[in-house]
Motif scaffolding. Structure first.
Motif, PDB file in Angstrom:
ATOM      1  N   CYS A  12      42.176  54.095  25.536  1.00  0.00           N
ATOM      2  CA  CYS A  12      43.743  55.201  24.896  1.00  0.00           C
ATOM      3  C   CYS A  12      43.743  56.797  24.996  1.00  0.00           C
ATOM      4  CB  CYS A  12      42.960  55.020  23.341  1.00  0.00           C
ATOM      5  SG  CYS A  12      41.321  56.055  23.104  1.00  0.00           S
ATOM      6  N   GLN A  14      42.505  58.837  23.207  1.00  0.00           N
ATOM      7  CA  GLN A  14      42.044  59.539  23.115  1.00  0.00           C
ATOM      8  C   GLN A  14      40.274  59.577  24.452  1.00  0.00           C
ATOM      9  OE1 GLN A  14      40.029  58.961  18.933  1.00  0.00           O
ATOM     10  NE2 GLN A  14      42.047  58.487  18.188  1.00  0.00           N
ATOM     11  N   HIS A  16      38.990  57.063  25.114  1.00  0.00           N
ATOM     12  CA  HIS A  16      37.680  55.377  25.228  1.00  0.00           C
ATOM     13  C   HIS A  16      38.287  54.432  26.098  1.00  0.00           C
ATOM     14  CE1 HIS A  16      38.546  57.298  20.449  1.00  0.00           C
ATOM     15  NE2 HIS A  16      36.811  58.148  21.320  1.00  0.00           N
ATOM     16  N   HIS A  18      38.650  50.573  25.978  1.00  0.00           N
ATOM     17  CA  HIS A  18      38.530  49.675  24.810  1.00  0.00           C
ATOM     18  C   HIS A  18      39.302  48.429  25.773  1.00  0.00           C
ATOM     19  CE1 HIS A  18      38.658  52.481  21.210  1.00  0.00           C
ATOM     20  NE2 HIS A  18      39.397  52.900  22.337  1.00  0.00           N
ATOM     21  N   HIS A  97      44.203  54.561  17.221  1.00  0.00           N
ATOM     22  CA  HIS A  97      44.257  55.726  18.705  1.00  0.00           C
ATOM     23  C   HIS A  97      44.664  56.624  19.875  1.00  0.00           C
ATOM     24  CE1 HIS A  97      39.399  54.324  18.380  1.00  0.00           C
ATOM     25  NE2 HIS A  97      40.344  54.107  17.601  1.00  0.00           N
TER      26      HIS A  97
HETATM   27 ZN   LIG Z   1      40.019  54.637  21.624  1.00  0.00          ZN
END
Ligand SMILES: [Zn+2]
Length: 304
Positions: A12, A14, A16, A18, A97
């Motif tokens: 994402c 940000q 991360h 996923h 996100h």
């Molecule tokens: Zn994320």
């Protein structure tokens, strides 16, 4: 359009990692209680994989052709044997996100129906009192969203002053009040199924992606003849006052006497949050005094 084309990892905005190429969705089923509390259905993940052993709603990757509701109900059935017919969707919370989002589908159940762990991804599943959820080892994404989700674990009912709403648009309603009420019922049924993209400012609470309230149409005078021409929604929720519609359903009630008195009674007596749609000043005051939120017909007519 292939089944399971959503399986895969993405990163994402940000940073991360996923699971779910098209995002992910989960089902938060809840049983509202008369006291205002609720019990929620949570799943404990297996001791392998991502965030092992943590609790959260059953869910998983969305396929490219799926809505969040479809994906959440499918995952809940696959992982915990949750029958879609036991729940009615009342709202969707999106955790965005950037480039990936998780949508929690909030769904009311009539009773804590039996569930079981139906896949290797689930080590336990059960009904847990909302007050006890904070004591569990929660999935970090769910832990972050839980306060917002908890605020909507109660019915939201839109109470429609039909005479006032019909009187607010010049569509010839005065020639056939019952026919105009049947038309309004059809429009509300569509809105109930599609859901609300927002609420009037008079209702406080965390912002959802979409709300699916139940609707009560109060019919009075000549419009009462509409009642016999309307389809009847499913049975009432046991233990709750007659007249409370399921989330996403429209229910018509006829006033034997004053429509205003019945609306004020519903505003005072229905469980959960109530939003009354009327421009009648005296009635607005009575409903607000009973703890209901109020908005004008223009808000509702603008959505139809
Ligand atoms: Zn994320």
């Amino acid at each position: 359009m292939a089944n399971r084309d959503g399986d895969g990892w993405v990163r994402c905005a940000q940073g991360h990692r996923h699971w779910g190429r098209f995002g992910a969705a989960g089902l938060l089923a809840y049983v509202p209680e008369a006291s205002g509390d609720a019990t929620v259905l949570l799943q404990r993940r297996s001791l392998w994989g991502n965030h092992p052993g943590t609790w959260g709603p059953p869910g998983g990757a969305m396929d490219s052709h799926e809505s969040a509701v479809h994906a959440a109900l499918r995952e809940a059935a696959e992982e915990c044997d949750i029958p879609a017919a036991e729940v009615s969707v009342s709202g969707i919370l999106r955790d965005d996100h950037g480039g990936w989002s998780y949508q929690t589908v909030i769904a009311a159940a009539r009773w804590p129906f039996p569930v079981r762990s139906a896949s290797e991804e689930t080590s336990e599943v059960g009904w847990i009192r909302a007050d006890d959820v904070g004591r569990l080892d929660l999935h970090p994404g769910f832990a972050e969203q839980w306060p917002s989700l908890r605020a909507w674990l109660a019915p939201l009912t839109v109470i429609v002053d039909v005479a006032n709403v019909m009187g607010s648009r010049a569509d010839g309603w005065w020639r056939d009040r019952a026919g105009a009420a049947v038309r309004l019922h059809g429009e509300l049924a569509v809105l109930a199924a599609v859901g609300l993209p927002g609420l009037p400012a008079s209702i406080a609470g965390p912002v959802l992606e979409r709300w699916f309230p139940g609707y009560v149409m109060v019919l009075e005078g000549a419009a009462r003849a509409a009642a016999g021409r309307l389809p009847r929604p499913p049975d009432d929720l046991p233990g709750l006052p007659d007249g409370l519609p399921d989330a996403g359903q429209v229910r018509a009630i006829t006033a034997a006497g004053s429509g205003d008195d019945l609306i004020a009674d519903l505003a005072a007596g229905l469980p959960g949050r109530r939003l009354v749609v009327t421009a009648d000043r005296e009635l607005r005051g009575r409903c607000e005094a009973a703890g209901a939120a109020v908005t004008g017909p223009r808000w509702l007519l603008g959505l139809l």
